[in-house]
Design an enzyme around this catalytic site. Sequence first.
Site, mmCIF file in Angstrom:
data_model
loop_
_atom_site.group_PDB
_atom_site.id
_atom_site.type_symbol
_atom_site.label_atom_id
_atom_site.label_comp_id
_atom_site.label_asym_id
_atom_site.label_seq_id
_atom_site.Cartn_x
_atom_site.Cartn_y
_atom_site.Cartn_z
ATOM 1 N N ASP A 49 -9.956 -4.924 -4.250
ATOM 2 C CA ASP A 49 -9.103 -3.932 -3.756
ATOM 3 C C ASP A 49 -9.399 -2.511 -4.625
ATOM 4 O OD1 ASP A 49 -7.567 -2.288 -2.102
ATOM 5 O OD2 ASP A 49 -5.878 -2.142 -3.415
ATOM 6 N N HIS B 139 -8.083 -5.156 0.532
ATOM 7 C CA HIS B 139 -7.160 -4.128 0.832
ATOM 8 C C HIS B 139 -6.280 -4.747 2.035
ATOM 9 C CE1 HIS B 139 -4.761 -0.441 0.677
ATOM 10 N NE2 HIS B 139 -5.034 -0.264 2.177
ATOM 11 N N THR C 295 0.690 -1.138 0.142
ATOM 12 C CA THR C 295 0.013 -0.161 -0.069
ATOM 13 C C THR C 295 0.825 1.199 0.077
ATOM 14 O OG1 THR C 295 -0.435 0.146 2.271
ATOM 15 C CG2 THR C 295 -1.776 -1.265 0.950
#
Length: 316
Positions: A260, A292, A166
Amino acid sequence: MASNTEEVATELLPLLRVYTDGTIERLIGSPFVPPSLSDPATGVSSKDISISLDVSARVYLPKLTPDTNQQKLPIFVYFHGGGFCVESAFSTLHHRYINLLASRAKVLAVSVEFRLAPEYLLPTAYEDSWAALQWISSHSTEGNNDKDLWLIDYGDFDKVYIGGDTTGANIAHNLAMRGGYEPLHGGVKLRGAFLCQPFFWGSKPIRSESSSGRCRLWEFAYPSAPDGVDNPMINPFATGAPSLARLGCSKLLVCVGEKDVAKERGIHYCDVVRECGWGGEVELYEMQGASHGSHILDPHSEIAKSLMNRLANFFR
Protein backbone atom coordinates in the site's frame (compact mmCIF):
# COMPACT_ATOMS: atom_id res chain seq x y z
CA MET A 1 -26.36 9.21 -13.55
CA ALA A 2 -24.40 10.86 -16.36
CA SER A 3 -25.59 14.06 -17.99
CA ASN A 4 -26.22 14.00 -21.73
CA THR A 5 -26.23 17.75 -22.27
CA GLU A 6 -23.82 19.35 -19.83
CA GLU A 7 -20.06 19.54 -19.86
CA VAL A 8 -17.80 18.13 -17.19
CA ALA A 9 -17.05 20.66 -14.46
CA THR A 10 -14.54 18.57 -12.53
CA GLU A 11 -13.36 14.99 -12.28
CA LEU A 12 -11.89 12.90 -9.50
CA LEU A 13 -10.80 9.88 -11.48
CA PRO A 14 -11.38 6.99 -11.18
CA LEU A 15 -14.04 7.78 -8.56
CA LEU A 16 -16.50 10.30 -9.97
CA ARG A 17 -17.32 13.08 -12.38
CA VAL A 18 -19.24 16.32 -11.72
CA TYR A 19 -21.08 18.10 -14.56
CA THR A 20 -21.76 21.79 -14.91
CA ASP A 21 -25.48 21.28 -14.18
CA GLY A 22 -24.57 19.77 -10.81
CA THR A 23 -25.14 16.14 -11.84
CA ILE A 24 -22.75 13.74 -10.12
CA GLU A 25 -21.73 10.51 -11.84
CA ARG A 26 -20.07 7.97 -9.53
CA LEU A 27 -17.86 5.80 -11.71
CA ILE A 28 -17.13 3.04 -9.21
CA GLY A 29 -18.94 1.52 -6.26
CA SER A 30 -20.53 -1.84 -5.61
CA PRO A 31 -24.33 -2.20 -5.79
CA PHE A 32 -26.52 -2.03 -2.70
CA VAL A 33 -27.76 -5.24 -1.11
CA PRO A 34 -30.55 -5.68 1.45
CA PRO A 35 -29.95 -6.90 5.01
CA SER A 36 -30.80 -10.48 5.96
CA LEU A 37 -32.34 -11.94 9.10
CA SER A 38 -30.19 -15.06 8.74
CA ASP A 39 -27.35 -15.15 6.27
CA PRO A 40 -27.20 -18.71 4.87
CA ALA A 41 -23.39 -18.84 4.94
CA THR A 42 -22.67 -17.30 8.35
CA GLY A 43 -25.95 -17.25 10.27
CA VAL A 44 -25.43 -13.52 10.92
CA SER A 45 -28.59 -11.42 11.03
CA SER A 46 -28.54 -7.83 9.82
CA LYS A 47 -31.00 -4.96 9.68
CA ASP A 48 -31.04 -1.28 8.75
CA ILE A 49 -31.78 1.41 11.30
CA SER A 50 -32.33 5.16 11.18
CA ILE A 51 -30.23 7.20 13.61
CA SER A 52 -31.42 10.63 12.48
CA LEU A 53 -32.85 12.28 9.38
CA ASP A 54 -29.36 12.30 7.88
CA VAL A 55 -27.62 9.25 9.34
CA SER A 56 -28.45 5.55 9.20
CA ALA A 57 -26.63 2.27 9.80
CA ARG A 58 -26.69 -1.47 9.23
CA VAL A 59 -26.48 -3.59 12.40
CA TYR A 60 -25.05 -7.13 12.40
CA LEU A 61 -25.82 -9.74 15.07
CA PRO A 62 -23.79 -12.98 14.92
CA LYS A 63 -25.52 -16.31 15.38
CA LEU A 64 -25.83 -17.01 19.09
CA THR A 65 -24.87 -20.40 20.51
CA PRO A 66 -25.83 -21.89 23.89
CA ASP A 67 -22.44 -20.67 25.17
CA THR A 68 -22.90 -17.10 23.95
CA ASN A 69 -26.67 -16.66 24.21
CA GLN A 70 -26.48 -15.16 27.71
CA GLN A 71 -23.33 -13.13 27.04
CA LYS A 72 -23.10 -9.51 26.02
CA LEU A 73 -21.10 -8.94 22.84
CA PRO A 74 -18.41 -6.34 22.11
CA ILE A 75 -19.81 -3.49 20.02
CA PHE A 76 -17.83 -2.58 16.90
CA VAL A 77 -18.76 0.71 15.20
CA TYR A 78 -17.45 0.59 11.64
CA PHE A 79 -16.85 3.36 9.07
CA HIS A 80 -16.48 2.30 5.45
CA GLY A 81 -13.82 3.46 3.03
CA GLY A 82 -14.32 5.02 -0.39
CA GLY A 83 -12.48 8.32 -0.40
CA PHE A 84 -15.28 10.10 1.50
CA CYS A 85 -17.23 10.13 -1.78
CA VAL A 86 -18.14 6.59 -2.92
CA GLU A 87 -19.31 3.28 -1.43
CA SER A 88 -21.81 2.73 1.38
CA ALA A 89 -22.58 0.77 4.52
CA PHE A 90 -25.26 -0.92 2.37
CA SER A 91 -23.03 -1.82 -0.58
CA THR A 92 -22.11 -5.36 -1.54
CA LEU A 93 -18.43 -5.09 -0.67
CA HIS A 94 -18.88 -3.71 2.83
CA HIS A 95 -21.95 -5.78 3.68
CA ARG A 96 -20.07 -8.95 2.77
CA TYR A 97 -16.97 -7.92 4.72
CA ILE A 98 -18.75 -6.88 7.94
CA ASN A 99 -21.05 -9.89 7.76
CA LEU A 100 -18.01 -12.21 7.75
CA LEU A 101 -16.23 -10.17 10.41
CA ALA A 102 -19.21 -10.24 12.77
CA SER A 103 -19.39 -14.00 12.39
CA ARG A 104 -15.69 -14.66 12.93
CA ALA A 105 -15.06 -12.11 15.70
CA LYS A 106 -18.43 -12.55 17.48
CA VAL A 107 -19.13 -8.83 17.71
CA LEU A 108 -22.28 -6.78 17.41
CA ALA A 109 -21.28 -4.58 14.47
CA VAL A 110 -22.81 -1.24 13.51
CA SER A 111 -21.78 -0.06 10.04
CA VAL A 112 -22.48 3.67 9.76
CA GLU A 113 -23.96 5.29 6.67
CA PHE A 114 -22.61 8.87 6.69
CA ARG A 115 -23.20 11.47 3.99
CA LEU A 116 -20.73 11.68 1.10
CA ALA A 117 -18.85 14.40 -0.76
CA PRO A 118 -19.25 16.35 -2.96
CA GLU A 119 -22.94 16.73 -2.07
CA TYR A 120 -21.89 17.01 1.57
CA LEU A 121 -18.31 18.17 1.92
CA LEU A 122 -16.17 17.38 4.95
CA PRO A 123 -16.45 17.79 7.89
CA THR A 124 -20.01 16.39 7.36
CA ALA A 125 -18.85 12.75 7.43
CA TYR A 126 -17.03 13.38 10.72
CA GLU A 127 -20.08 15.01 12.29
CA ASP A 128 -22.43 12.27 11.04
CA SER A 129 -20.12 9.59 12.41
CA TRP A 130 -19.81 11.30 15.80
CA ALA A 131 -23.59 11.63 15.97
CA ALA A 132 -23.89 7.88 15.27
CA LEU A 133 -21.36 7.05 17.99
CA GLN A 134 -23.21 9.26 20.47
CA TRP A 135 -26.54 7.63 19.57
CA ILE A 136 -25.09 4.16 20.05
CA SER A 137 -23.62 5.22 23.41
CA SER A 138 -27.01 6.53 24.52
CA HIS A 139 -28.24 2.91 24.67
CA SER A 140 -26.16 2.45 27.81
CA THR A 141 -28.59 4.62 29.83
CA GLU A 142 -32.21 4.32 30.84
CA GLY A 143 -34.98 6.17 29.02
CA ASN A 144 -35.39 7.26 25.40
CA ASN A 145 -37.84 5.01 23.59
CA ASP A 146 -36.10 5.52 20.24
CA LYS A 147 -33.55 2.76 20.80
CA ASP A 148 -32.49 -0.41 19.06
CA LEU A 149 -33.27 -3.65 20.92
CA TRP A 150 -30.24 -5.50 19.56
CA LEU A 151 -27.93 -2.93 21.12
CA ILE A 152 -29.82 -3.02 24.41
CA ASP A 153 -30.15 -6.81 24.63
CA TYR A 154 -26.79 -7.93 23.25
CA GLY A 155 -24.33 -5.00 23.38
CA ASP A 156 -21.60 -4.70 26.03
CA PHE A 157 -21.05 -0.99 26.59
CA ASP A 158 -17.86 -1.67 28.51
CA LYS A 159 -16.43 -3.01 25.26
CA VAL A 160 -17.10 -0.41 22.57
CA TYR A 161 -14.66 -0.34 19.66
CA ILE A 162 -14.50 1.89 16.60
CA GLY A 163 -12.69 1.31 13.34
CA GLY A 164 -12.61 1.48 9.60
CA ASP A 165 -10.66 1.05 6.41
CA THR A 166 -8.75 3.77 4.53
CA THR A 167 -10.86 6.96 4.81
CA GLY A 168 -13.05 5.09 7.31
CA ALA A 169 -9.92 4.56 9.42
CA ASN A 170 -9.28 8.30 9.16
CA ILE A 171 -12.78 8.90 10.54
CA ALA A 172 -12.15 6.43 13.37
CA HIS A 173 -8.89 8.19 14.29
CA ASN A 174 -10.56 11.59 14.39
CA LEU A 175 -13.42 10.25 16.52
CA ALA A 176 -10.92 8.67 18.92
CA MET A 177 -9.20 12.06 19.20
CA ARG A 178 -12.54 13.78 19.82
CA GLY A 179 -13.40 11.14 22.40
CA GLY A 180 -10.32 12.22 24.33
CA TYR A 181 -11.87 15.57 25.22
CA GLU A 182 -15.63 15.27 24.57
CA PRO A 183 -17.60 12.70 26.62
CA LEU A 184 -19.88 10.09 25.13
CA HIS A 185 -23.42 9.57 26.42
CA GLY A 186 -23.69 7.50 29.57
CA GLY A 187 -20.00 7.89 30.29
CA VAL A 188 -19.18 5.24 27.69
CA LYS A 189 -15.44 4.85 27.15
CA LEU A 190 -13.90 3.61 23.91
CA ARG A 191 -12.08 0.34 24.58
CA GLY A 192 -10.17 0.43 21.33
CA ALA A 193 -9.76 1.76 17.80
CA PHE A 194 -8.91 -0.25 14.67
CA LEU A 195 -7.27 1.65 11.81
CA CYS A 196 -6.73 -0.38 8.63
CA GLN A 197 -4.61 1.27 5.92
CA PRO A 198 -5.50 4.65 7.43
CA PHE A 199 -5.93 7.62 5.10
CA PHE A 200 -3.27 10.08 6.34
CA TRP A 201 -1.09 12.37 4.27
CA GLY A 202 0.87 15.62 4.40
CA SER A 203 2.96 18.01 2.37
CA LYS A 204 6.25 16.39 3.46
CA PRO A 205 7.00 12.75 2.57
CA ILE A 206 7.75 10.23 5.30
CA ARG A 207 10.55 7.73 4.75
CA SER A 208 10.26 6.24 1.23
CA GLU A 209 6.86 7.73 0.36
CA SER A 210 6.26 8.77 -3.21
CA SER A 211 3.65 11.19 -4.54
CA SER A 212 -0.01 10.23 -4.11
CA GLY A 213 -3.44 11.24 -5.30
CA ARG A 214 -4.45 11.65 -1.67
CA CYS A 215 -3.78 15.39 -1.79
CA ARG A 216 -6.23 15.76 -4.68
CA LEU A 217 -8.82 13.59 -2.93
CA TRP A 218 -8.56 15.57 0.30
CA GLU A 219 -8.84 18.91 -1.51
CA PHE A 220 -11.92 17.61 -3.34
CA ALA A 221 -13.66 16.31 -0.21
CA TYR A 222 -12.62 19.17 2.09
CA PRO A 223 -11.74 22.23 -0.02
CA SER A 224 -12.09 24.60 2.94
CA ALA A 225 -9.80 22.62 5.27
CA PRO A 226 -7.48 25.00 7.16
CA ASP A 227 -3.86 24.32 6.14
CA GLY A 228 -5.00 22.02 3.34
CA VAL A 229 -3.26 18.65 3.35
CA ASP A 230 -1.49 19.60 6.60
CA ASN A 231 -4.79 19.89 8.44
CA PRO A 232 -4.52 17.67 11.56
CA MET A 233 -7.52 15.62 10.42
CA ILE A 234 -5.45 14.17 7.58
CA ASN A 235 -1.96 14.91 8.91
CA PRO A 236 -1.84 14.09 12.64
CA PHE A 237 1.89 14.93 12.64
CA ALA A 238 1.49 18.48 11.27
CA THR A 239 2.98 21.39 13.15
CA GLY A 240 0.46 22.52 15.74
CA ALA A 241 -1.62 19.31 15.54
CA PRO A 242 -3.06 18.09 18.86
CA SER A 243 -0.87 15.53 20.58
CA LEU A 244 -1.80 11.91 19.91
CA ALA A 245 -1.53 11.45 23.67
CA ARG A 246 -5.12 12.73 23.69
CA LEU A 247 -6.46 9.62 21.95
CA GLY A 248 -9.62 8.66 23.82
CA CYS A 249 -9.26 4.88 23.78
CA SER A 250 -7.18 2.34 25.67
CA LYS A 251 -6.10 0.06 22.78
CA LEU A 252 -5.08 0.74 19.21
CA LEU A 253 -4.60 -1.71 16.33
CA VAL A 254 -3.10 -0.23 13.17
CA CYS A 255 -2.93 -2.40 10.04
CA VAL A 256 -0.86 -1.55 6.99
CA GLY A 257 -0.59 -3.33 3.65
CA GLU A 258 2.81 -4.47 2.42
CA LYS A 259 2.07 -3.02 -1.04
CA ASP A 260 0.00 0.00 0.00
CA VAL A 261 1.22 3.50 -0.87
CA ALA A 262 0.47 4.76 2.65
CA LYS A 263 2.29 1.97 4.48
CA GLU A 264 5.12 4.18 5.77
CA ARG A 265 2.73 6.77 7.19
CA GLY A 266 0.79 4.09 9.08
CA ILE A 267 4.02 2.78 10.61
CA HIS A 268 5.07 6.32 11.51
CA TYR A 269 1.68 6.88 13.17
CA CYS A 270 2.36 3.92 15.49
CA ASP A 271 5.86 5.21 16.28
CA VAL A 272 4.51 8.63 17.22
CA VAL A 273 1.76 7.15 19.39
CA ARG A 274 4.31 5.01 21.26
CA GLU A 275 6.56 8.01 21.90
CA CYS A 276 3.98 10.71 22.72
CA GLY A 277 3.08 9.63 26.26
CA TRP A 278 -0.26 8.03 25.44
CA GLY A 279 -1.11 5.51 28.15
CA GLY A 280 -2.70 2.81 26.00
CA GLU A 281 -1.51 -0.24 24.10
CA VAL A 282 -0.64 0.09 20.42
CA GLU A 283 -0.16 -2.81 18.02
CA LEU A 284 1.06 -2.66 14.42
CA TYR A 285 0.08 -5.45 12.02
CA GLU A 286 1.45 -5.64 8.49
CA MET A 287 -0.68 -7.60 6.02
CA GLN A 288 1.86 -9.44 3.88
CA GLY A 289 1.14 -9.21 0.16
CA ALA A 290 -1.76 -6.80 0.68
CA SER A 291 -2.40 -3.90 -1.66
CA HIS A 292 -4.83 -1.06 -1.02
CA GLY A 293 -8.21 -2.47 0.05
CA SER A 294 -7.44 -6.04 -1.08
CA HIS A 295 -9.00 -7.54 2.08
CA ILE A 296 -12.29 -5.79 1.24
CA LEU A 297 -12.26 -6.84 -2.41
CA ASP A 298 -11.64 -10.48 -1.47
CA PRO A 299 -12.72 -11.15 2.13
CA HIS A 300 -12.23 -14.91 1.64
CA SER A 301 -8.51 -14.50 0.87
CA GLU A 302 -5.83 -15.60 3.32
CA ILE A 303 -4.96 -11.92 3.81
CA ALA A 304 -8.51 -11.12 4.90
CA LYS A 305 -8.85 -14.24 7.06
CA SER A 306 -5.62 -13.45 8.91
CA LEU A 307 -6.79 -9.89 9.49
CA MET A 308 -10.15 -11.06 10.85
CA ASN A 309 -8.42 -13.47 13.21
CA ARG A 310 -6.20 -10.65 14.46
CA LEU A 311 -9.28 -8.46 14.93
CA ALA A 312 -11.08 -11.22 16.85
CA ASN A 313 -8.16 -11.33 19.28
CA PHE A 314 -8.17 -7.54 19.53
CA PHE A 315 -11.86 -7.47 20.46
CA ARG A 316 -11.33 -10.17 23.09
